[in-house]
Design an enzyme around this catalytic site. Structure first.
Site, PDB file in Angstrom:
ATOM      1  N   ASP A  80       9.934 -17.331  33.131  1.00 38.57           N
ATOM      2  CA  ASP A  80      10.118 -18.779  33.301  1.00 38.57           C
ATOM      3  C   ASP A  80      11.236 -19.420  32.469  1.00 38.57           C
ATOM      4  O   ASP A  80      11.025 -20.505  31.909  1.00 38.57           O
ATOM      5  CB  ASP A  80       8.800 -19.507  33.005  1.00 38.57           C
ATOM      6  CG  ASP A  80       7.659 -19.071  33.900  1.00 38.57           C
ATOM      7  OD1 ASP A  80       7.854 -18.132  34.704  1.00 38.57           O
ATOM      8  OD2 ASP A  80       6.561 -19.638  33.805  1.00 38.57           O
ATOM      9  N   ASP A  87       8.003 -20.261  37.498  1.00 37.05           N
ATOM     10  CA  ASP A  87       6.938 -21.199  37.795  1.00 37.05           C
ATOM     11  C   ASP A  87       7.436 -21.949  39.040  1.00 37.05           C
ATOM     12  O   ASP A  87       8.564 -22.468  39.047  1.00 37.05           O
ATOM     13  CB  ASP A  87       6.802 -22.144  36.589  1.00 37.05           C
ATOM     14  CG  ASP A  87       5.386 -22.602  36.328  1.00 37.05           C
ATOM     15  OD1 ASP A  87       4.436 -21.829  36.584  1.00 37.05           O
ATOM     16  OD2 ASP A  87       5.221 -23.742  35.852  1.00 37.05           O
ATOM     17  N   HIS A 138       5.937 -24.456  41.764  1.00 39.74           N
ATOM     18  CA  HIS A 138       4.784 -25.244  42.208  1.00 39.74           C
ATOM     19  C   HIS A 138       5.092 -26.117  43.425  1.00 39.74           C
ATOM     20  O   HIS A 138       6.198 -26.671  43.524  1.00 39.74           O
ATOM     21  CB  HIS A 138       4.333 -26.184  41.085  1.00 39.74           C
ATOM     22  CG  HIS A 138       3.855 -25.500  39.849  1.00 39.74           C
ATOM     23  ND1 HIS A 138       2.957 -24.467  39.852  1.00 39.74           N
ATOM     24  CD2 HIS A 138       4.138 -25.750  38.532  1.00 39.74           C
ATOM     25  CE1 HIS A 138       2.710 -24.101  38.603  1.00 39.74           C
ATOM     26  NE2 HIS A 138       3.414 -24.845  37.780  1.00 39.74           N
ATOM     27  N   HIS A 160       0.751 -29.879  42.973  1.00 40.75           N
ATOM     28  CA  HIS A 160       0.025 -28.832  42.230  1.00 40.75           C
ATOM     29  C   HIS A 160      -1.058 -29.436  41.313  1.00 40.75           C
ATOM     30  O   HIS A 160      -0.857 -30.492  40.722  1.00 40.75           O
ATOM     31  CB  HIS A 160       0.997 -27.991  41.394  1.00 40.75           C
ATOM     32  CG  HIS A 160       0.370 -26.777  40.808  1.00 40.75           C
ATOM     33  ND1 HIS A 160       0.043 -26.665  39.472  1.00 40.75           N
ATOM     34  CD2 HIS A 160      -0.038 -25.630  41.399  1.00 40.75           C
ATOM     35  CE1 HIS A 160      -0.524 -25.486  39.268  1.00 40.75           C
ATOM     36  NE2 HIS A 160      -0.573 -24.838  40.415  1.00 40.75           N
ATOM     37  N   SER A 188      -2.110 -28.811  38.423  1.00 40.66           N
ATOM     38  CA  SER A 188      -1.889 -28.972  36.977  1.00 40.66           C
ATOM     39  C   SER A 188      -1.110 -30.252  36.647  1.00 40.66           C
ATOM     40  O   SER A 188      -0.965 -30.605  35.482  1.00 40.66           O
ATOM     41  CB  SER A 188      -1.123 -27.762  36.417  1.00 40.66           C
ATOM     42  OG  SER A 188       0.251 -27.802  36.784  1.00 40.66           O
ATOM     43  N   HIS A 232       6.441 -30.515  37.087  1.00 41.41           N
ATOM     44  CA  HIS A 232       7.488 -29.596  36.624  1.00 41.41           C
ATOM     45  C   HIS A 232       7.646 -28.438  37.607  1.00 41.41           C
ATOM     46  O   HIS A 232       6.720 -28.087  38.330  1.00 41.41           O
ATOM     47  CB  HIS A 232       7.136 -29.037  35.233  1.00 41.41           C
ATOM     48  CG  HIS A 232       5.912 -28.166  35.239  1.00 41.41           C
ATOM     49  ND1 HIS A 232       4.623 -28.689  35.206  1.00 41.41           N
ATOM     50  CD2 HIS A 232       5.753 -26.830  35.321  1.00 41.41           C
ATOM     51  CE1 HIS A 232       3.738 -27.701  35.250  1.00 41.41           C
ATOM     52  NE2 HIS A 232       4.403 -26.554  35.335  1.00 41.41           N
ATOM     53  N   LYS A 256       5.294 -17.807  40.955  1.00 43.61           N
ATOM     54  CA  LYS A 256       3.850 -17.947  40.700  1.00 43.61           C
ATOM     55  C   LYS A 256       3.468 -19.413  40.619  1.00 43.61           C
ATOM     56  O   LYS A 256       4.329 -20.269  40.421  1.00 43.61           O
ATOM     57  CB  LYS A 256       3.476 -17.245  39.406  1.00 43.61           C
ATOM     58  CG  LYS A 256       4.205 -17.846  38.219  1.00 43.61           C
ATOM     59  CD  LYS A 256       3.995 -17.055  36.975  1.00 43.61           C
ATOM     60  CE  LYS A 256       4.805 -17.634  35.849  1.00 43.61           C
ATOM     61  NZ  LYS A 256       4.536 -19.052  35.578  1.00 43.61           N
ATOM     62  N   GLU A 271      -4.070 -22.771  39.179  1.00 45.38           N
ATOM     63  CA  GLU A 271      -3.080 -22.579  38.122  1.00 45.38           C
ATOM     64  C   GLU A 271      -2.828 -21.076  37.971  1.00 45.38           C
ATOM     65  O   GLU A 271      -3.762 -20.278  38.076  1.00 45.38           O
ATOM     66  CB  GLU A 271      -3.585 -23.165  36.798  1.00 45.38           C
ATOM     67  CG  GLU A 271      -2.634 -23.006  35.607  1.00 45.38           C
ATOM     68  CD  GLU A 271      -1.263 -23.672  35.790  1.00 45.38           C
ATOM     69  OE1 GLU A 271      -0.493 -23.213  36.670  1.00 45.38           O
ATOM     70  OE2 GLU A 271      -0.971 -24.638  35.063  1.00 45.38           O
ATOM     71  N   ALA A 311       6.495 -20.042  28.269  1.00 47.68           N
ATOM     72  CA  ALA A 311       6.339 -20.397  26.870  1.00 47.68           C
ATOM     73  C   ALA A 311       5.361 -19.425  26.231  1.00 47.68           C
ATOM     74  O   ALA A 311       4.424 -18.997  26.878  1.00 47.68           O
ATOM     75  CB  ALA A 311       5.788 -21.825  26.759  1.00 47.68           C
ATOM     76  N   CYS A 362       2.578 -19.077  29.591  1.00 43.16           N
ATOM     77  CA  CYS A 362       2.923 -18.050  30.590  1.00 43.16           C
ATOM     78  C   CYS A 362       3.297 -16.706  29.977  1.00 43.16           C
ATOM     79  O   CYS A 362       2.982 -15.663  30.546  1.00 43.16           O
ATOM     80  CB  CYS A 362       4.013 -18.576  31.511  1.00 43.16           C
ATOM     81  SG  CYS A 362       3.380 -19.892  32.576  1.00 43.16           S
TER      82      CYS A 362
HETATM   83  C1  VGL Z   1       4.116 -22.981  31.722  1.00 42.69           C
HETATM   84  C2  VGL Z   1       2.915 -24.890  31.326  1.00 42.69           C
HETATM   85  C3  VGL Z   1       2.795 -25.123  32.675  1.00 42.69           C
HETATM   86  C4  VGL Z   1       4.859 -21.804  31.158  1.00 42.69           C
HETATM   87  C5  VGL Z   1       4.004 -23.197  33.078  1.00 42.69           C
HETATM   88  O1  VGL Z   1       5.781 -21.289  31.833  1.00 42.69           O
HETATM   89  O2  VGL Z   1       4.529 -21.376  30.022  1.00 42.69           O
HETATM   90  N1  VGL Z   1       3.544 -23.820  30.853  1.00 42.69           N
HETATM   91  N2  VGL Z   1       3.340 -24.260  33.550  1.00 42.69           N
HETATM   92 ZN    ZN Z   2       3.491 -24.739  35.611  1.00 44.87          ZN
END
Ligand code: VGL
Ligand code: ZN
Length: 189
Positions: free
Chosen positions: A13, A51, A53, A57, A59, A74, A99, A106, A134, A138
């Protein structure tokens, strides 16, 4: 650590929305790009996750609390925020996985619903190195799933950044306990 054809690098990501100026910036997230660019030259197998979405989504929150289940909008599929960061080198012959594409589910891990474990086994991969964003979400989930799938798993610490210090420290502890090894990018070659 000597790298051979049974090793893969999974780059999690490294997308505009997780970097400076993005919708969900990870502090100093963009700095991982140059570290990863240097790392990737050693590997025959490169995996880039995104990522990815849908607009609705589950989240996403209008009043995001920046925790699991409550993020700002995001990495919406095909939007500029979902593109790889411009500093990251992205070879076209790499393996790419998207993903978090189901609006109701999620999915932090690059292994979640992507067929990645089977693809890596097909290529004869036995050990995976994990880097990207992060650390506390992820990257953590991806490394844990790699262990569960039976891969020897190494986190490249200086090639990752976390959303918050506390959750990042906790993630590193969880990964340690799960048997993930830690290394620095300077040790890989
Ligand atoms: C992520 C928060 C939401 C990541 C993805 O890539 O770590 N964090 N979606
Ligand atoms: Zn995400």
């Amino acid at each position: 650590m000597k790298i051979d054809e049974s090793d893969a690098l999974i780059i999690v990501d490294v997308q505009n929305d997780f970097c400076q100026g993005g919708a969900l910036p990870v502090p100093r997230g963009e700095q991982v790009a140059r570290v990863i660019n240097r790392l990737m030259i050693h590997f025959d197998h490169l995996v880039f996750s995104r990522d990815w979405h849908p607009q609705d989504h589950c989240s996403f929150s209008d009043a995001p609390e920046y925790r699991d289940g409550s993020w700002p909008v995001h990495c919406v599929e095909d939007s500029p925020g979902a593109e790889f960061h411009g500093d990251l080198r992205v070879p076209l012959d790499a393996c790419f996985v998207n993903k978090g594409t189901d609006p109701d589910v999620e999915a932090y891990s690059a292994f979640d619903g992507t067929g990645l474990a089977a693809e890596l086994r097909r290529r004869g991969v036995q050990r995976v190195f994990v880097a990207g964003l992060a650390t506390d979400y992820c990257v953590k989930s991806t490394a844990l799933d790699a262990v569960r799938a039976g891969f020897e798993t190494v986190l490249v610490e200086d090639a990752c950044r976390g959303v918050a210090p506390e959750t990042t420290a906790a993630a590193l502890e969880t990964l340690n306990e799960a048997g993930v090894r830690m290394c620095r990018s300077s040790e890989v070659g």
